[in-house]
Design an enzyme around this catalytic site. Structure first.
Site, PDB file in Angstrom:
ATOM      1  N   TYR A 294       0.838  -1.193   0.000  1.00  0.00           N
ATOM      2  CA  TYR A 294       0.000   0.000   0.000  1.00  0.00           C
ATOM      3  C   TYR A 294       0.881   1.254   0.000  1.00  0.00           C
ATOM      4  O   TYR A 294       0.593   2.227  -0.704  1.00  0.00           O
ATOM      5  CB  TYR A 294      -0.907  -0.035   1.236  1.00  0.00           C
ATOM      6  CG  TYR A 294      -2.049   0.944   1.217  1.00  0.00           C
ATOM      7  CD1 TYR A 294      -3.002   0.900   0.205  1.00  0.00           C
ATOM      8  CD2 TYR A 294      -2.190   1.901   2.214  1.00  0.00           C
ATOM      9  CE1 TYR A 294      -4.053   1.783   0.196  1.00  0.00           C
ATOM     10  CE2 TYR A 294      -3.242   2.788   2.217  1.00  0.00           C
ATOM     11  CZ  TYR A 294      -4.182   2.733   1.202  1.00  0.00           C
ATOM     12  OH  TYR A 294      -5.228   3.609   1.195  1.00  0.00           O
TER      13      TYR A 294
ATOM     14  N   CYS B 137      -8.803   9.786   1.305  1.00  0.00           N
ATOM     15  CA  CYS B 137      -8.057   8.528   1.166  1.00  0.00           C
ATOM     16  C   CYS B 137      -6.614   8.765   0.732  1.00  0.00           C
ATOM     17  O   CYS B 137      -5.688   8.311   1.378  1.00  0.00           O
ATOM     18  CB  CYS B 137      -8.748   7.609   0.169  1.00  0.00           C
ATOM     19  SG  CYS B 137     -10.299   6.981   0.829  1.00  0.00           S
ATOM     20  N   HIS B 138      -6.446   9.464  -0.375  1.00  0.00           N
ATOM     21  CA  HIS B 138      -5.088   9.645  -0.874  1.00  0.00           C
ATOM     22  C   HIS B 138      -4.800  11.087  -1.248  1.00  0.00           C
ATOM     23  O   HIS B 138      -3.901  11.364  -2.027  1.00  0.00           O
ATOM     24  CB  HIS B 138      -4.829   8.704  -2.062  1.00  0.00           C
ATOM     25  CG  HIS B 138      -5.144   7.281  -1.735  1.00  0.00           C
ATOM     26  ND1 HIS B 138      -6.344   6.711  -2.049  1.00  0.00           N
ATOM     27  CD2 HIS B 138      -4.447   6.349  -1.067  1.00  0.00           C
ATOM     28  CE1 HIS B 138      -6.358   5.466  -1.605  1.00  0.00           C
ATOM     29  NE2 HIS B 138      -5.234   5.220  -1.005  1.00  0.00           N
ATOM     30  N   GLY B 139      -5.628  12.020  -0.730  1.00  0.00           N
ATOM     31  CA  GLY B 139      -5.313  13.432  -0.825  1.00  0.00           C
ATOM     32  C   GLY B 139      -5.476  14.082  -2.188  1.00  0.00           C
ATOM     33  O   GLY B 139      -4.595  14.817  -2.625  1.00  0.00           O
ATOM     34  N   PRO B 152      -3.377  12.480  -6.583  1.00  0.00           N
ATOM     35  CA  PRO B 152      -3.157  11.355  -7.505  1.00  0.00           C
ATOM     36  C   PRO B 152      -4.310  11.071  -8.473  1.00  0.00           C
ATOM     37  O   PRO B 152      -4.122  10.311  -9.411  1.00  0.00           O
ATOM     38  CB  PRO B 152      -2.967  10.167  -6.556  1.00  0.00           C
ATOM     39  CG  PRO B 152      -3.716  10.537  -5.322  1.00  0.00           C
ATOM     40  CD  PRO B 152      -3.638  12.030  -5.203  1.00  0.00           C
TER      41      PRO B 152
END
Lengths: 419, 173
Positions: A294, B137-139, B152
């Protein structure tokens, strides 16, 4: 195998064995000549077999009470926890069993990396092992979805969306995996079906893994080829069985410690909230055993690039036997590689740590450094060190260092120097 | 044997024909096994949803579920529209005009799939560096038009097929 033809003692045994040579197989497994210097890092094969059987048995029992439907799954898991006799125990064994399974498999894999067990002539054992590892990850991921909590739902969403990164057909593949336009009841239903199937596929591969192992025989801590049977070997039973049994007992104490004292410490509390497709939890984290991958995924600021790198991190292991150019198997005799091995261990642990942290600031930097080293280790360090390294002298046999003063490989080298 | 190798005889033809028919047969049986995993008719039947939007105040938004996915319906203020349209297309990773993301004459209504185009999380509203949405979650940061600005995610949040049934109702799908 250079064993003598086995003849059953009883007449009935002989009659049966002539028709199906199961007793010959049993005799082979009992007498199987094993290097006499195997240390406790070699006991994890037996421990892993125990883990697989534990998961299958507890899983079959849980499936008698679980309902694979989006409206009922969460409640049925709570039903198992509260109403079913010993349901709490069986579920906690199953959920912690997954973690223990991965703990054991990681030790098993790193043992192989240290002692060069993946090298010729054991490449096929290694590749089958990696296939088992891939199936384990698939089974664990789908199993984590079944309780249909918030982490189940959003973990499933994030992981299945990885496939949407594939150009052109990505969205069709994702929809096909879901059986709906989002993670929904059809997804849960098929995950349950596959979660039930995969352990039996693993079981089949385990048979092939052991079969392939029994062709060249075990590698050993000094990593040299030995004559089998000889004074360098002992029969598998009782010498190895008793050693495996002792290690298994210690392992089971740790296992029981998790089950009875901290059964939820490896899980995530958000998974006790029923799945809600409108709200994503603030921090989505996979289970601990997937965290290094991850971290690699998140270290790349590009969707497709991240997915490719994450899958490469696993698939690069398949070509490992051909990336390692050293003729010497065991890192005991490889002073340079040995240091890089420990850097890799620290690197993977660090990636696991940053995988659990938010992807920002120092964590992102560490994830990128860790990812770069991970790939450098396999693509550059392994081939180059194999060529340049001056390895230490290797003993002629396992007995030699033992007879010359001790089982310590470091002493073996000194003994060897004099010769 | 070696003399006959080059000549295609009756047996070679039969082998090839058998393999071909066999492959077609196997394919014909495998396809239903694969296609059964695609969304079934019950899933497809949920393909449209009508939403009453009369109660939404300017600057506010609601979230509704369509095909299991959240849909953001936001009534934007004139300042927000002006902000979205002032952005230069060169600053966008996935260049798209705000005008192309709304219906003509209904500029205040932004209707979009509330799904981050990275890995499918639901972004949080009124967060992030661009007064729009932020995916925890991933910005990934989205602007007030739902366009990706930082992070992303590869593309802007998707605009579903929808239409105004009347001034108070929209039909999604």
């Amino acid at each position: 195998m250079s064993e003598q033809e086995y003849v059953p003692k009883s007449k009935a045994g002989k009659w049966f064995n002539d028709r199906l040579p199961l007793l010959t197989l049993g005799a082979h497994l009992t007498d199987y000549p094993t290097p006499k210097n195997l240390n406790y890092w070699w006991t994890f094969g037996g421990i892993l077999t125990f883990c697989l059987i534990t998961q299958i048995v507890t899983g079959i029992v849980l499936a008698m009470h679980y309902v694979a439907h989006a409206d009922l799954a969460f409640a049925s898991v709570e039903h198992i926890m509260r109403d079913v006799n010993y349901g709490w125990l069986i579920r906690y064994i199953h959920s912690n069993g997954a973690s223990m399974f991965f703990l054991a498999v990681y030790i098993h894999i790193f043992r192989s990396l240290f002692y060069g067990s993946y090298k010729s002539p054991r490449e096929v054992i290694w590749i089958i092992g990696l296939m088992i590892y891939l199936l384990m990850m698939a089974a664990a991921f789908m199993g984590y979805v079944l309780p249909w909590g918030q982490m189940s739902f959003w973990g499933a969403t994030v992981i299945t969306n990885l496939f949407s990164a594939i150009p052109l057909v990505g969205d069709s593949i994702t929809t096909w995996l879901w059986g709906a336009y989002s993670v929904d009841n059809p997804t849960l239903n098929r995950f349950f079906s596959l979660h039930y199937l995969i352990p039996f596929l693993i079981l089949g591969l385990v048979v092939l893994h052991i079969w392939a192992l029994h062709v060249p025989g075990n590698n050993n801590p000094v990593g040299i080829d030995i004559k089998k049977p000889s004074k360098d070997t002992v029969p598998f039973h009782p010498y190895i069985t008793i050693k495996d049994a002792f290690a298994l007992l210690v392992f089971m104490i740790i296992f029981a410690g998790f089950v009875f004292f901290t059964p939820n410490v490896l899980g995530h509390s958000d998974n006790y909230i029923p799945a809600n497709p409108l709200v994503t939890p603030a921090h989505i984290v996979p289970e601990w055993y997937l965290l290094p991958f991850y971290a690699i995924l998140r270290s790349v600021p590009d969707k497709l690039g991240g997915v490719i790198l994450m899958f490469s991190a696993i698939f690069i292991l398949f070509v490992l036997p051909w990336l390692d150019t050293s003729k010497v198997r065991s890192a005991v005799f490889r002073p340079i590689y040995r240091q890089f091995f420990w850097i890799l261990v620290i690197d993977v642990l660090m990636l696991g740590y940053v995988g659990a942290m938010p992807a920002e600031g120092i964590y992102l930097v560490l994830a990128r450094v860790g990812t770069i080293y991970y790939f450098l280790h396999f693509i550059v360090v392994m081939p180059v060190v194999g060529y340049l390294e001056k390895t230490d002298p290797i003993p002629m046999s396992i007995s030699e260092p033992v007879l010359n003063g001790g089982a310590e490989p470091s002493l073996a080298r000194k003994a060897n120097d004099k010769v | 044997m070696s003399k006959e190798e080059k000549k295609v005889n009756r047996r070679d033809f039969l082998f090839t024909a058998s393999y071909t028919i066999g492959a077609v047969g196997v394919g014909a049986v495998i396809w239903p096994m694969i296609d059964q995993m695609n969304p079934d008719k019950a899933q497809q039947a949920l393909a449209t949803t009508e939403v009453d939007i009369s109660g939404i105040e300017p600057g506010k938004s609601i979230t509704v579920l369509w095909r299991g996915k959240p849909i953001f319906i936001k009534k934007r203020t004139s300042e927000e529209i002006a902000e979205a349209r002032a952005v230069k297309l060169d600053d966008l990773p996935d260049p798209q005009k705000d005008e192309d993301r709304v219906k003509d004459g209904k500029d205040e209504w932004l209707v979009m799939l509330g799904v981050c185009t990275h890995l499918g999380c639901v972004p949080l509203k009124d967060k992030g560096d661009f007064n729009g949405w932020f995916c925890p979650c991933h910005g990934s940061h989205y602007d007030v038009s739902g366009r990706i600005r930082k992070g992303p995610a590869p593309t802007n949040m998707e605009i579903p097929k929808f239409e105004f049934v009347d001034s108070n109702t929209i039909k999604i799908g």
